[in-house]
Design an enzyme around this catalytic site. Sequence first.
Site, short mmCIF file in Angstrom:
data_model
loop_
_atom_site.label_atom_id
_atom_site.label_comp_id
_atom_site.label_asym_id
_atom_site.label_seq_id
_atom_site.Cartn_x
_atom_site.Cartn_y
_atom_site.Cartn_z
N LYS A 12 9.79 -7.58 -10.49
CA LYS A 12 8.91 -6.54 -11.02
C LYS A 12 8.66 -5.45 -9.97
O LYS A 12 8.80 -4.26 -10.25
CB LYS A 12 7.57 -7.16 -11.43
CG LYS A 12 6.48 -6.15 -11.72
CD LYS A 12 5.18 -6.81 -12.14
CE LYS A 12 4.24 -7.17 -11.03
NZ LYS A 12 3.57 -6.05 -10.37
N ASN A 13 8.31 -5.88 -8.76
CA ASN A 13 7.93 -4.88 -7.76
C ASN A 13 9.11 -4.10 -7.20
O ASN A 13 8.93 -3.12 -6.48
CB ASN A 13 7.15 -5.55 -6.62
CG ASN A 13 5.77 -5.99 -7.07
OD1 ASN A 13 5.34 -5.65 -8.18
ND2 ASN A 13 5.07 -6.72 -6.22
N CYS A 31 -9.82 -1.83 -9.30
CA CYS A 31 -8.89 -2.92 -9.57
C CYS A 31 -9.62 -4.21 -9.30
O CYS A 31 -10.41 -4.30 -8.36
CB CYS A 31 -7.68 -2.77 -8.65
SG CYS A 31 -6.47 -4.03 -8.88
N ARG A 34 -8.53 -0.35 -3.74
CA ARG A 34 -7.11 -0.05 -3.52
C ARG A 34 -6.94 1.45 -3.30
O ARG A 34 -6.59 2.20 -4.20
CB ARG A 34 -6.27 -0.56 -4.68
CG ARG A 34 -6.46 -2.05 -4.83
CD ARG A 34 -5.45 -2.76 -5.62
NE ARG A 34 -4.07 -2.64 -5.27
CZ ARG A 34 -3.10 -3.24 -5.94
NH1 ARG A 34 -3.40 -3.98 -6.97
NH2 ARG A 34 -1.85 -3.09 -5.59
N ASP A 94 0.56 -12.05 -2.88
CA ASP A 94 0.87 -12.35 -4.28
C ASP A 94 1.14 -13.84 -4.53
O ASP A 94 1.32 -14.25 -5.67
CB ASP A 94 2.09 -11.52 -4.75
CG ASP A 94 1.72 -10.07 -4.97
OD1 ASP A 94 0.53 -9.74 -4.95
OD2 ASP A 94 2.64 -9.25 -5.17
N VAL A 153 -4.70 -9.02 3.34
CA VAL A 153 -4.15 -7.83 2.69
C VAL A 153 -5.16 -7.25 1.69
O VAL A 153 -5.49 -6.06 1.74
CB VAL A 153 -2.81 -8.14 1.99
CG1 VAL A 153 -2.25 -6.90 1.31
CG2 VAL A 153 -1.79 -8.66 3.01
N ARG A 165 2.20 -9.15 -17.61
CA ARG A 165 2.52 -8.05 -16.70
C ARG A 165 3.63 -8.46 -15.73
O ARG A 165 4.40 -7.60 -15.29
CB ARG A 165 1.28 -7.65 -15.88
CG ARG A 165 0.23 -6.92 -16.66
CD ARG A 165 -0.79 -6.33 -15.72
NE ARG A 165 -0.11 -5.73 -14.57
CZ ARG A 165 -0.59 -5.69 -13.34
NH1 ARG A 165 -1.75 -6.23 -13.06
NH2 ARG A 165 0.09 -5.14 -12.37
C1 UD1 Z 1 2.21 -3.86 -3.65
C2 UD1 Z 1 2.60 -4.78 -4.77
C3 UD1 Z 1 1.54 -5.85 -4.99
C4 UD1 Z 1 1.22 -6.56 -3.67
C5 UD1 Z 1 0.91 -5.56 -2.57
C6 UD1 Z 1 0.78 -6.20 -1.21
C7 UD1 Z 1 3.95 -3.39 -6.20
C8 UD1 Z 1 4.13 -2.75 -7.53
N1 UD1 Z 1 2.79 -4.03 -5.97
O1 UD1 Z 1 1.03 -3.18 -4.07
O2 UD1 Z 1 2.02 -6.79 -5.93
O3 UD1 Z 1 0.09 -7.39 -3.85
O4 UD1 Z 1 1.99 -4.58 -2.46
O5 UD1 Z 1 1.93 -6.91 -0.89
O6 UD1 Z 1 4.85 -3.39 -5.39
N2 UD1 Z 1 -3.81 0.59 1.50
C9 UD1 Z 1 -4.52 1.59 2.12
N3 UD1 Z 1 -4.21 2.88 1.78
C10 UD1 Z 1 -3.23 3.20 0.89
C11 UD1 Z 1 -2.52 2.15 0.27
C12 UD1 Z 1 -2.83 0.85 0.60
O7 UD1 Z 1 -5.40 1.34 2.94
O8 UD1 Z 1 -3.01 4.39 0.64
C13 UD1 Z 1 -4.13 -0.82 1.82
C14 UD1 Z 1 -4.54 -1.66 0.61
O9 UD1 Z 1 -5.90 -1.52 0.31
C15 UD1 Z 1 -4.19 -3.05 1.08
C16 UD1 Z 1 -2.94 -2.82 1.94
O10 UD1 Z 1 -2.94 -1.44 2.28
O11 UD1 Z 1 -5.23 -3.57 1.89
C17 UD1 Z 1 -1.65 -3.17 1.28
O12 UD1 Z 1 -1.59 -2.57 -0.01
P1 UD1 Z 1 -0.23 -1.99 -0.59
O13 UD1 Z 1 0.92 -2.57 0.16
O14 UD1 Z 1 -0.32 -0.50 -0.66
O15 UD1 Z 1 -0.24 -2.56 -2.07
P2 UD1 Z 1 0.55 -1.89 -3.23
O16 UD1 Z 1 1.73 -1.19 -2.68
O17 UD1 Z 1 -0.38 -1.13 -4.11
#
Ligand code: UD1
Length: 424
Positions: free
Chosen positions: A22-23, A116, A121, A307, A329, A399
């Site tokens: 999915k990701n 969320c 997030r 995850d 995370v 999902r």
């Molecule tokens: C992706 C995955 C999700 C997984 C997550 C962490 C997809 C579609 N989803 O989500 O399944 O749980 O990676 O492995 O691929 N953060 C910030 N600023 C930002 C973005 C993120 O501080 O602009 C922080 C988040 O709050 C979190 C950490 O970075 O603490 C990691 O999040 P992130 O890797 O961005 O998650 P996603 O990419 O949304």
Amino acid sequence: MDKLIIKGGQRLEGSVTASGAKNAVLPILAATLLTDEKCCIENVPELRDVRTMVKILEGLGVNISFEDGIIEVEAGGFSGYQASYELVRTMRASICVLGPLLSRKGEASVSLPGGCIIGSRPIDLHLKGFRAMGAEIEVEHGYINAKADTLSGARIYLGGPSGSSVLATANVMLAAILAKGETYIESAACEPEILDLAEFLNKMGAKVEGAGTPMVKIEGVDKLCGATHSVIPDRIEAGTYLVAGVLTKGDVLVKNARVQDLGAVLNALDAIGAEIIYQPAGIRVKGRDVINPADITTLPYPGFPTDMQAQFMSLLSIANGVSVITEKVFPERFMQIGELNRMGADITLEGATAIIKGVEHLSGSEVMASDLRASAALVLAGLIADGETVISRVYHIDRGYERLVEKLKTLGARIERVQECKIL
Ligand code: UD1
């Protein structure tokens, strides 16, 4: 709304095949916006999130079809630049159309993903990346409005307080492909899904180096062509079935599961005493009578994946001692605890650390799914609980788990999906 009914106590045995990730497929679909030519994506799982991404692309005016695990996309002449709240609110990954839209249209308007259930997030790292490349961004009325006459390569540090961000890395990479000059992403996410995205982009004619490491270099090109790509297997789905095998003291082969994607998960399974057998077709596990307790900390890849955290909590809830899981995370991602405790688990939370005192058995109960992976944890718990477990709000499962009921049944689980009775 459907619910799942599970009669626990069955030892799982046999083999299942991991579906496409999915990701990986979600950002890959966003990448198809970068060319006018036809792209063909294979091994696509039939999931609600994939359908959402298809709708987003359709909404932008893209020609797209999805049949038998194959998506064909032709983004030539698409005119839209907006992704609405209606769709984005159901799936955060929608945000990764922002990079390609900005790059192709010079303009993008994407709804803020909003709150969320797994905690805060933010999207600051995505925006930081686009701004560094010359985009002007305003966040107003719940939308991210971005504009850029030209995007220019830049050196961008994408580390945040919890390490690297997967979708920010994908998004900035997508924006940089057609930008002028070179982009360097420092502290890039190293997840296998990022590598898969880069491989697809390179097949399209992009020049991406270092994907899968913390330093990614992208040399901007003028144009991309169409490409065909088969999506990597879903390591989280694979990991979930491996846990199911161990938890039920069964013997399960997950076909297509890739060792290189699952190092931390296999290490944790080894620590709790499972037997792991590497076969050419995939990874096989055999559960032992005693599950040892374990200490687990979630971290960005190659650390233990957030995850898989909830699923391991179900496993450790019947371990022979006290286990500790620390979530680094998403520190608030513990929605499953209340429901697992209703099933007889003994789990307490201190900040971002869960203390799991192993109990002899869980008891079947009525529980509610709250998010994708928490739902998977409840299904796993139901497989070993005494009596019947009824899980409502199973749309969360749709999902991210393709044909979950069918696959578990193949392994011998007693699980049914039924329509929840409507109260008149
Ligand atoms: C992706 C995955 C999700 C997984 C997550 C962490 C997809 C579609 N989803 O989500 O399944 O749980 O990676 O492995 O691929 N953060 C910030 N600023 C930002 C973005 C993120 O501080 O602009 C922080 C988040 O709050 C979190 C950490 O970075 O603490 C990691 O999040 P992130 O890797 O961005 O998650 P996603 O990419 O949304």
